[in-house]
Design an enzyme around this catalytic site. Structure first.
Site, short mmCIF file in Angstrom:
data_model
loop_
_atom_site.label_atom_id
_atom_site.label_comp_id
_atom_site.label_asym_id
_atom_site.label_seq_id
_atom_site.Cartn_x
_atom_site.Cartn_y
_atom_site.Cartn_z
N GLU A 207 79.60 49.90 29.51
CA GLU A 207 80.36 48.71 29.92
C GLU A 207 79.35 47.61 30.18
OE1 GLU A 207 83.66 48.40 30.08
OE2 GLU A 207 84.21 50.46 29.67
N CYS A 241 81.49 40.17 35.14
CA CYS A 241 81.15 40.39 33.73
C CYS A 241 82.12 39.68 32.79
CB CYS A 241 81.12 41.88 33.42
SG CYS A 241 82.66 42.71 33.82
P1 NAD Z 1 71.46 46.31 35.31
O1 NAD Z 1 71.61 46.74 33.90
O2 NAD Z 1 70.23 45.60 35.70
O3 NAD Z 1 71.58 47.56 36.29
C1 NAD Z 1 72.64 48.50 36.21
C2 NAD Z 1 72.16 49.86 36.69
O4 NAD Z 1 71.11 50.31 35.85
C3 NAD Z 1 71.62 49.88 38.11
O5 NAD Z 1 72.18 50.96 38.80
C4 NAD Z 1 70.13 50.04 37.94
O6 NAD Z 1 69.54 50.81 38.96
C5 NAD Z 1 70.00 50.77 36.62
N1 NAD Z 1 68.76 50.43 35.90
C6 NAD Z 1 68.10 49.24 35.90
N2 NAD Z 1 67.00 49.31 35.09
C7 NAD Z 1 67.00 50.55 34.58
C8 NAD Z 1 66.12 51.24 33.66
N3 NAD Z 1 65.06 50.63 33.13
N4 NAD Z 1 66.41 52.51 33.35
C9 NAD Z 1 67.49 53.11 33.86
N5 NAD Z 1 68.35 52.52 34.73
C10 NAD Z 1 68.10 51.26 35.08
O7 NAD Z 1 72.76 45.44 35.62
P2 NAD Z 1 73.08 44.54 36.90
O8 NAD Z 1 72.11 43.41 36.92
O9 NAD Z 1 73.25 45.40 38.10
O10 NAD Z 1 74.54 44.01 36.52
C11 NAD Z 1 74.75 42.86 35.76
C12 NAD Z 1 75.12 43.15 34.33
O11 NAD Z 1 76.16 44.10 34.26
C13 NAD Z 1 75.65 41.93 33.60
O12 NAD Z 1 75.15 41.91 32.30
C14 NAD Z 1 77.15 42.16 33.58
O13 NAD Z 1 77.83 41.50 32.55
C15 NAD Z 1 77.22 43.64 33.43
N6 NAD Z 1 78.49 44.15 33.92
C16 NAD Z 1 79.39 44.65 33.04
C17 NAD Z 1 80.63 45.09 33.50
C18 NAD Z 1 81.66 45.66 32.57
O14 NAD Z 1 82.60 46.28 33.05
N7 NAD Z 1 81.56 45.48 31.26
C19 NAD Z 1 80.93 45.03 34.84
C20 NAD Z 1 79.98 44.51 35.70
C21 NAD Z 1 78.76 44.09 35.24
#
Ligand code: NAD
Length: 450
Positions: A207, A241
């Protein structure tokens, strides 16, 4: 993590989670612990994101309570093996689809709706009869704490368990041989997750996000458009998002739309009391860096101490501007002007497929054309965001905005294997397909299969 994983695997293999009564009991328990901790969850969301209690309830706590309630009502029906039609050439057989749980599920969440976006998939995982390990965002520390507390103190860790940590911890978690990984976050990390999952061919739901366009044409009701765009853009201070990322407005209604947008922002947030805050300093700085002062026509106030950025409208924006180079994910609203619909359809199509698309128009032909020609995950006509609130609509992205869907019954299906089978009579046996083969047999088969 490995120990918890192995214990969950063993617990899953004991078959206890498969029982209908067990699933119902756990869903009820989840509902109760959320209700009992409503105040603490609300406080945590305020501490992490300055989220007002109304937003906390509608978009996080109430959202998942409503989802549990709907799941409790429908689960029996969803679990029932479904009989499907069987073709005549299989005379004597009946055909079925049964939903079986996958096993141990990994749920990784982002920071913007830090409670809802791990609990909502968890409801699906429980309903489908799985065990789950949940990894909430490390950026929203207070919410992470309360999620850990309510799950780990109320559920057997061999069944549901919350683990915490950042990149390294998540990376370690992703080395385990889960039966499904449900990831919500950025496309960048989504790619890392997908790559890791491929090692064991683990199915994934991704997502993700991206730049969601909003088109306002010359036939739109501009007052309503402005109000609904401001609502969708500024809820959670733009950290949504599916928020409208930018507006493409027809030149003839550009000035009017901007004045209505300004008016609605002032109506919604007279003193910013119920307006959210940016999650951390890194994102605060990133967002400020996206604002070109020469293009500001409204807002641009900020306070680093409280991580406050006021709703900011940028006008006369082009794809060359910084703000158009990445997903904004904050209260900055760029306005781009268009003359020809075909032109912007082509521009949007040349970019990554958006997670959401919104169109404000009273012209049916325009709406039809946009929906027919542009691919996107979900969207709305003359509204923003509310498509996400309907549990009967599968929710997800397409292309770089994600893969797979959930919500309502699709969550149940996401975490289930569709096991299919036939059941054949033993009263007679039609030998048509058996060797030794003959010309006559071939002729008959060709009558059936054509
Ligand atoms: P992110 O991708 O930075 O982090 C998400 C998760 O991934 C966190 O739990 C983090 O600990 C983990 N993570 C971060 N780096 C990692 C790595 N290198 N390896 C493994 N895991 C890792 O996202 P964010 O900044 O928390 O959220 C924002 C993003 O999420 C935006 O792009 C937004 O559009 C998207 N989002 C999508 C939805 C949806 O339902 N489609 C909903 C909410 C947010």
């Amino acid at each position: 993590m490995k120990t918890i994983f192995n214990k969950q695997k063993a617990f899953f293999n004991s078959n206890q989670t498969k029982d209908y009564e067990f699933r119902i009991k756990q869903l009820n328990k989840l509902k109760d612990v959320i209700k009992n901790n409503e105040e603490a969850i609300t406080q945590a969301l305020f501490d992490d994101l300055g989220k007002s209690s109304v937003e906390a309830y509608t978009t996080e706590i109430g959202f998942v309570l409503n989802s549990i309630e709907a799941t409790l009502k429908k689960l029996k029906k969803w679990m029932k093996p479904k009989k499907v039609k069987t073709p005549l050439f299989m005379f004597g057989s009946k055909s079925y689809i049964m939903q079986e749980p996958l096993g141990v599920i990994c749920i990784i969440g982002p920071y913007n709706y830090p409670f809802q976006l791990v609990i909502e998939p968890l409801i699906g995982a429980i309903a489908s009869g799985n065990t789950a390990i949940i990894k909430p965002s490390e950026f929203t520390v207070e919410t992470e704490k309360i999620i850990k507390k309510i799950i780990n103190e109320n559920f057997d860790q061999n069944y549901l368990s919350v683990v915490t940590g950042g990149k390294e911890a998540t990376s370690e978690l992703l080395d385990l041989k889960f039966d499904h990984i449900f990831f919500t976050g950025s496309a960048f990390v989504g790619q890392i997750v997908y790559e890791k999952a491929s090692k064991h061919l683990i199915p994934v739901t991704l997502e993700l996000g991206g730049k969601s366009p909003t088109i306002v044409d010359q036939s739109a009701n501009l007052v309503l458009a402005a109000r609904r765009i401001v609502f969708g853009k500024l809820i959670n201070a733009g950290q949504t998002c599916v928020a409208p990322d930018y507006i493409y407005v027809h030149r003839s209604v550009h000035d009017d739309l901007i004045s209505y947008l300004k008016e609605e922002i002032k109506n919604f947030y007279p003193d910013y009391a119920s307006f959210g805050r940016i999650v951390n300093e890194r994102h605060f700085d990133r967002l400020n860096g996206l604002i070109d002062k020469d293009k500001v026509v409204f807002g641009n106030e900020s306070d680093k101490k409280t991580k406050f950025i006021s709703p900011t409208i940028l006008d006369q924006v082009t794809w060359e501007d910084h703000v158009m180079k990445e997903e904004i994910f904050g209260p900055i609203l760029p306005i781009l002007v268009y003359d020809q619909l075909d032109e912007i359809i082509q521009i949007i199509k040349d970019k990554d497929k958006p997670l959401a698309l919104y169109i404000f128009s009273n012209n049916k032909q325009t709406v039809k054309k946009v929906f027919n020609e542009i691919s996107f995950g979900n969207g709305a006509i003359n509204d923003t965001l509310m498509q996400v609130a309907n549990p009967n609509l599968p929710f997800g992205g397409v292309g770089m905005s994600g893969m797979g869907v959930y919500h309502g019954q699709t969550s149940f299906l996401t975490f289930s294997n569709q096991k299919t089978y036939t059941n054949k009579t033993t009263k007679f046996d039609i030998k048509l397909a058996y060797p030794p083969y003959s010309k006559r047999q071939e002729k008959i088969i060709k009558k059936f299969l054509k």
